[in-house]
Design a protein around this motif. Structure first.
Motif, PDB file in Angstrom:
ATOM      1  N   VAL A   1     -14.371   7.853  89.100  1.00 47.36           N
ATOM      2  CA  VAL A   1     -15.196   9.067  89.191  1.00 47.36           C
ATOM      3  C   VAL A   1     -16.263   8.898  90.262  1.00 47.36           C
ATOM      4  CG1 VAL A   1     -16.674  10.676  87.926  1.00 47.36           C
ATOM      5  CG2 VAL A   1     -14.806   9.511  86.740  1.00 47.36           C
ATOM      6  N   TYR A   2     -16.953   7.758  90.213  1.00 50.71           N
ATOM      7  CA  TYR A   2     -18.012   7.440  91.178  1.00 50.71           C
ATOM      8  C   TYR A   2     -17.674   6.110  91.846  1.00 50.71           C
ATOM      9  CZ  TYR A   2     -20.750  10.936  88.604  1.00 50.71           C
ATOM     10  OH  TYR A   2     -21.198  12.084  88.006  1.00 50.71           O
ATOM     11  N   PRO A   3     -17.055   6.123  93.023  1.00 52.09           N
ATOM     12  CA  PRO A   3     -16.698   4.864  93.693  1.00 52.09           C
ATOM     13  C   PRO A   3     -17.895   3.940  93.933  1.00 52.09           C
ATOM     14  CG  PRO A   3     -15.548   6.706  94.713  1.00 52.09           C
ATOM     15  CD  PRO A   3     -16.526   7.308  93.754  1.00 52.09           C
ATOM     16  N   THR A   4     -19.112   4.496  94.038  1.00 52.52           N
ATOM     17  CA  THR A   4     -20.287   3.650  94.248  1.00 52.52           C
ATOM     18  C   THR A   4     -20.540   2.710  93.078  1.00 52.52           C
ATOM     19  OG1 THR A   4     -21.699   5.406  93.358  1.00 52.52           O
ATOM     20  CG2 THR A   4     -21.446   5.316  95.738  1.00 52.52           C
ATOM     21  N   ALA A   5     -19.944   2.993  91.911  1.00 50.81           N
ATOM     22  CA  ALA A   5     -20.176   2.162  90.730  1.00 50.81           C
ATOM     23  C   ALA A   5     -19.393   0.853  90.776  1.00 50.81           C
ATOM     24  CB  ALA A   5     -19.809   2.938  89.461  1.00 50.81           C
ATOM     25  N   ASP A   6     -18.531   0.667  91.769  1.00 52.83           N
ATOM     26  CA  ASP A   6     -17.657  -0.503  91.817  1.00 52.83           C
ATOM     27  C   ASP A   6     -18.450  -1.803  91.715  1.00 52.83           C
ATOM     28  OD1 ASP A   6     -15.810  -2.491  92.383  1.00 52.83           O
ATOM     29  OD2 ASP A   6     -14.841  -1.401  94.001  1.00 52.83           O
ATOM     30  N   TRP A   7     -19.318  -2.078  92.676  1.00 48.76           N
ATOM     31  CA  TRP A   7     -20.053  -3.339  92.673  1.00 48.76           C
ATOM     32  C   TRP A   7     -21.147  -3.338  91.608  1.00 48.76           C
ATOM     33  CZ3 TRP A   7     -20.763  -5.568  98.297  1.00 48.76           C
ATOM     34  CH2 TRP A   7     -19.490  -5.831  98.821  1.00 48.76           C
ATOM     35  N   HIS A   8     -21.651  -2.175  91.251  1.00 46.11           N
ATOM     36  CA  HIS A   8     -22.655  -2.103  90.179  1.00 46.11           C
ATOM     37  C   HIS A   8     -22.051  -2.589  88.854  1.00 46.11           C
ATOM     38  CE1 HIS A   8     -25.708   0.494  92.341  1.00 46.11           C
ATOM     39  NE2 HIS A   8     -24.649   0.593  93.130  1.00 46.11           N
ATOM     40  N   GLU A   9     -20.839  -2.139  88.571  1.00 45.53           N
ATOM     41  CA  GLU A   9     -20.184  -2.580  87.337  1.00 45.53           C
ATOM     42  C   GLU A   9     -19.850  -4.062  87.397  1.00 45.53           C
ATOM     43  OE1 GLU A   9     -18.135   1.638  85.902  1.00 45.53           O
ATOM     44  OE2 GLU A   9     -16.858  -0.007  86.571  1.00 45.53           O
ATOM     45  N   ARG A  10     -19.469  -4.550  88.560  1.00 45.57           N
ATOM     46  CA  ARG A  10     -19.191  -5.988  88.690  1.00 45.57           C
ATOM     47  C   ARG A  10     -20.459  -6.805  88.412  1.00 45.57           C
ATOM     48  NH1 ARG A  10     -16.568  -7.429  94.254  1.00 45.57           N
ATOM     49  NH2 ARG A  10     -16.944  -9.511  93.370  1.00 45.57           N
ATOM     50  N   GLU A  11     -21.589  -6.352  88.913  1.00 43.99           N
ATOM     51  CA  GLU A  11     -22.833  -7.072  88.675  1.00 43.99           C
ATOM     52  C   GLU A  11     -23.215  -7.030  87.197  1.00 43.99           C
ATOM     53  OE1 GLU A  11     -27.534  -7.082  90.067  1.00 43.99           O
ATOM     54  OE2 GLU A  11     -26.065  -5.874  91.151  1.00 43.99           O
ATOM     55  N   THR A  12     -23.008  -5.888  86.548  1.00 43.55           N
ATOM     56  CA  THR A  12     -23.322  -5.785  85.123  1.00 43.55           C
ATOM     57  C   THR A  12     -22.403  -6.676  84.304  1.00 43.55           C
ATOM     58  OG1 THR A  12     -24.037  -3.496  85.493  1.00 43.55           O
ATOM     59  CG2 THR A  12     -23.664  -4.164  83.216  1.00 43.55           C
ATOM     60  N   TRP A  13     -21.133  -6.786  84.692  1.00 42.95           N
ATOM     61  CA  TRP A  13     -20.226  -7.733  84.039  1.00 42.95           C
ATOM     62  C   TRP A  13     -20.704  -9.161  84.264  1.00 42.95           C
ATOM     63  CZ3 TRP A  13     -17.009 -10.550  81.443  1.00 42.95           C
ATOM     64  CH2 TRP A  13     -16.369 -11.631  82.039  1.00 42.95           C
ATOM     65  N   ASP A  14     -21.071  -9.474  85.497  1.00 46.59           N
ATOM     66  CA  ASP A  14     -21.486 -10.820  85.851  1.00 46.59           C
ATOM     67  C   ASP A  14     -22.731 -11.241  85.066  1.00 46.59           C
ATOM     68  OD1 ASP A  14     -21.722 -13.248  87.116  1.00 46.59           O
ATOM     69  OD2 ASP A  14     -21.975 -12.440  89.130  1.00 46.59           O
ATOM     70  N   MET A  15     -23.728 -10.365  84.981  1.00 46.08           N
ATOM     71  CA  MET A  15     -25.007 -10.714  84.375  1.00 46.08           C
ATOM     72  C   MET A  15     -25.031 -10.541  82.863  1.00 46.08           C
ATOM     73  SD  MET A  15     -27.109 -11.761  86.780  1.00 46.08           S
ATOM     74  CE  MET A  15     -25.670 -12.669  87.381  1.00 46.08           C
ATOM     75  N   PHE A  16     -24.273  -9.568  82.323  1.00 43.14           N
ATOM     76  CA  PHE A  16     -24.368  -9.246  80.895  1.00 43.14           C
ATOM     77  C   PHE A  16     -23.059  -9.421  80.133  1.00 43.14           C
ATOM     78  CE2 PHE A  16     -27.850  -6.968  82.862  1.00 43.14           C
ATOM     79  CZ  PHE A  16     -28.908  -7.199  81.982  1.00 43.14           C
ATOM     80  N   GLY A  17     -21.933  -9.544  80.809  1.00 40.18           N
ATOM     81  CA  GLY A  17     -20.665  -9.735  80.118  1.00 40.18           C
ATOM     82  C   GLY A  17     -20.026  -8.468  79.611  1.00 40.18           C
ATOM     83  N   VAL A  18     -20.451  -7.307  80.103  1.00 37.83           N
ATOM     84  CA  VAL A  18     -19.845  -6.041  79.690  1.00 37.83           C
ATOM     85  C   VAL A  18     -18.508  -5.867  80.415  1.00 37.83           C
ATOM     86  CG1 VAL A  18     -20.088  -3.534  79.636  1.00 37.83           C
ATOM     87  CG2 VAL A  18     -22.086  -4.999  79.261  1.00 37.83           C
ATOM     88  N   VAL A  19     -17.452  -5.597  79.663  1.00 38.38           N
ATOM     89  CA  VAL A  19     -16.121  -5.410  80.240  1.00 38.38           C
ATOM     90  C   VAL A  19     -15.915  -3.922  80.499  1.00 38.38           C
ATOM     91  CG1 VAL A  19     -13.652  -5.696  79.898  1.00 38.38           C
ATOM     92  CG2 VAL A  19     -15.244  -7.421  79.015  1.00 38.38           C
ATOM     93  N   PHE A  20     -15.721  -3.566  81.758  1.00 39.17           N
ATOM     94  CA  PHE A  20     -15.503  -2.174  82.149  1.00 39.17           C
ATOM     95  C   PHE A  20     -13.995  -1.940  82.245  1.00 39.17           C
ATOM     96  CE2 PHE A  20     -19.752  -3.197  83.529  1.00 39.17           C
ATOM     97  CZ  PHE A  20     -20.472  -2.063  83.165  1.00 39.17           C
TER      98      PHE A  20
ATOM     99  N   THR B   1     -14.551  -8.877  88.827  1.00 40.67           N
ATOM    100  CA  THR B   1     -14.807 -10.293  89.069  1.00 40.67           C
ATOM    101  C   THR B   1     -16.305 -10.491  89.294  1.00 40.67           C
ATOM    102  OG1 THR B   1     -14.420 -10.008  91.438  1.00 40.67           O
ATOM    103  CG2 THR B   1     -12.549 -10.686  90.078  1.00 40.67           C
ATOM    104  N   ARG B   2     -16.738 -11.747  89.244  1.00 43.91           N
ATOM    105  CA  ARG B   2     -18.155 -12.033  89.464  1.00 43.91           C
ATOM    106  C   ARG B   2     -18.558 -11.661  90.892  1.00 43.91           C
ATOM    107  NH1 ARG B   2     -20.762 -14.765  85.410  1.00 43.91           N
ATOM    108  NH2 ARG B   2     -19.453 -15.841  83.877  1.00 43.91           N
ATOM    109  N   ILE B   3     -19.833 -11.305  91.042  1.00 47.03           N
ATOM    110  CA  ILE B   3     -20.317 -10.871  92.343  1.00 47.03           C
ATOM    111  C   ILE B   3     -21.551 -11.656  92.775  1.00 47.03           C
ATOM    112  CG2 ILE B   3     -21.812  -9.057  91.411  1.00 47.03           C
ATOM    113  CD1 ILE B   3     -20.944  -7.307  93.776  1.00 47.03           C
ATOM    114  N   LEU B   4     -22.272 -12.258  91.821  1.00 43.41           N
ATOM    115  CA  LEU B   4     -23.456 -13.052  92.127  1.00 43.41           C
ATOM    116  C   LEU B   4     -23.258 -14.528  91.808  1.00 43.41           C
ATOM    117  CD1 LEU B   4     -26.258 -10.673  90.760  1.00 43.41           C
ATOM    118  CD2 LEU B   4     -25.531 -10.970  93.129  1.00 43.41           C
TER     119      LEU B   4
END
Length: 271
Positions: A204-223, A230-233
């Motif tokens: 829906v929002y392509p800009t969310a791609d790396w944002h969701e990766r960062e949230t997965w990386d830092m908080f473990g939320v599976v999108f 994959t991890r980004i940081l």
């Protein structure tokens, strides 16, 4: 002077006007929380399920000595978003009517919106995790809404530092902007630590791609449905998610010009 857009929004109250707050609108705050708000989207409302967390004290979960931040005496109230009641004020009522009609048109149940909160002139819609993608697509595509841009996706962990149970402590927030109508809305999803799954909104929002990766990386939320979660940081083989409240505070000594700096939770307190 701004050119008219040719829509009903031309006569609407400008963004930033006087709006109601969930802390003062409708009934007394305790009654609002008990009832869960009334008729928030002009439909049947579910009971409020976004519950209060515990009061926080100090910083970074440090207990006793070792807090060198200077915030050892900090006391913050528990996070408790009160459900708002109509009339919301400003353009929020018109938006709620239009969103409710758009959900009906797309056969999305209105209880996909678990709670509506208005505070400090900002509206937050708490959405069921499994309905997030459908609600986001509705927010983007409906002509009366037109939230074309997702500016950020981020996680928040409201877990109690002392390990006390908190209902659905991990939240994910989405900030949406309508460039057509100059409006901002926040979507928020609350989840249990044992079931950190939410629909991805990348399609829906392509800009969310790396944002969701960062949230997965830092908080473990599976999108679910993300094209490359994959991890980004942190390194790919990193163990754990560093911004979770359960994550150890530092724990790695640092060598600096022949001296060894202990991890933050082992440093001497200065107060």
């Amino acid at each position: 002077m701004t050119e008219p857009s040719g829509t009903s929004k031309d006569d609407a109250e400008p963004t930033g006007g006087e709006h109601s707050s969930s802390e003062v609108s409708g009934a007394a705050l305790e009654q609002q929380r008990a009832r869960g708000g009334e008729d928030a989207l002009a439909g049947v409302r579910p009971a409020a399920r976004i519950t209060e967390t515990r009061t926080r004290s100090g910083m970074f979960g440090v207990r006793g000595s070792g807090d060198t931040s200077g915030y050892g005496g900090l006391r913050l109230p528990g996070h408790a978003p009160a459900p708002a009641e109509r009339p919301f004020g400003g353009w929020f009522d018109e938006f709620a009517d239009e969103l409710g009609a758009a959900l009906d048109e797309r056969s999305i149940p209105r209880d996909a919106i678990e709670q509506v909160t208005i505070d400090r002139d900002e509206m937050t819609l708490y959405v069921q995790p499994a309905k997030l993608n459908a609600v986001a697509r509705t927010m983007r595509d409906d002509p009366a809404l037109r939230f074309e841009f997702c500016s950020s996706v981020s996680g928040v962990d409201y877990s109690a530092p002392d390990g006390s149970p908190v209902d659905r402590p991990l939240h994910v927030t989405y900030h949406l902007l309508s460039m057509t109508y100059r409006r901002r809305i926040r979507l928020e999803v609350a989840m249990d630590i044992e079931n950190l799954h939410v629909d991805s909104v990348v399609d829906v929002y392509p800009t969310a791609d790396w944002h969701e990766r960062e949230t997965w990386d830092m908080f473990g939320v599976v999108f679910d449905g993300h094209p490359a979660l994959t991890r980004i940081l942190m390194p790919d083989d990193w163990d754990g998610h560093p911004q979770r409240k359960s994550y150890p505070l530092g724990g790695i000594p640092v060598e600096y010009k022949g001296a060894e700096i202990p991890p933050p939770d082992e440093r001497r307190a200065y107060s």
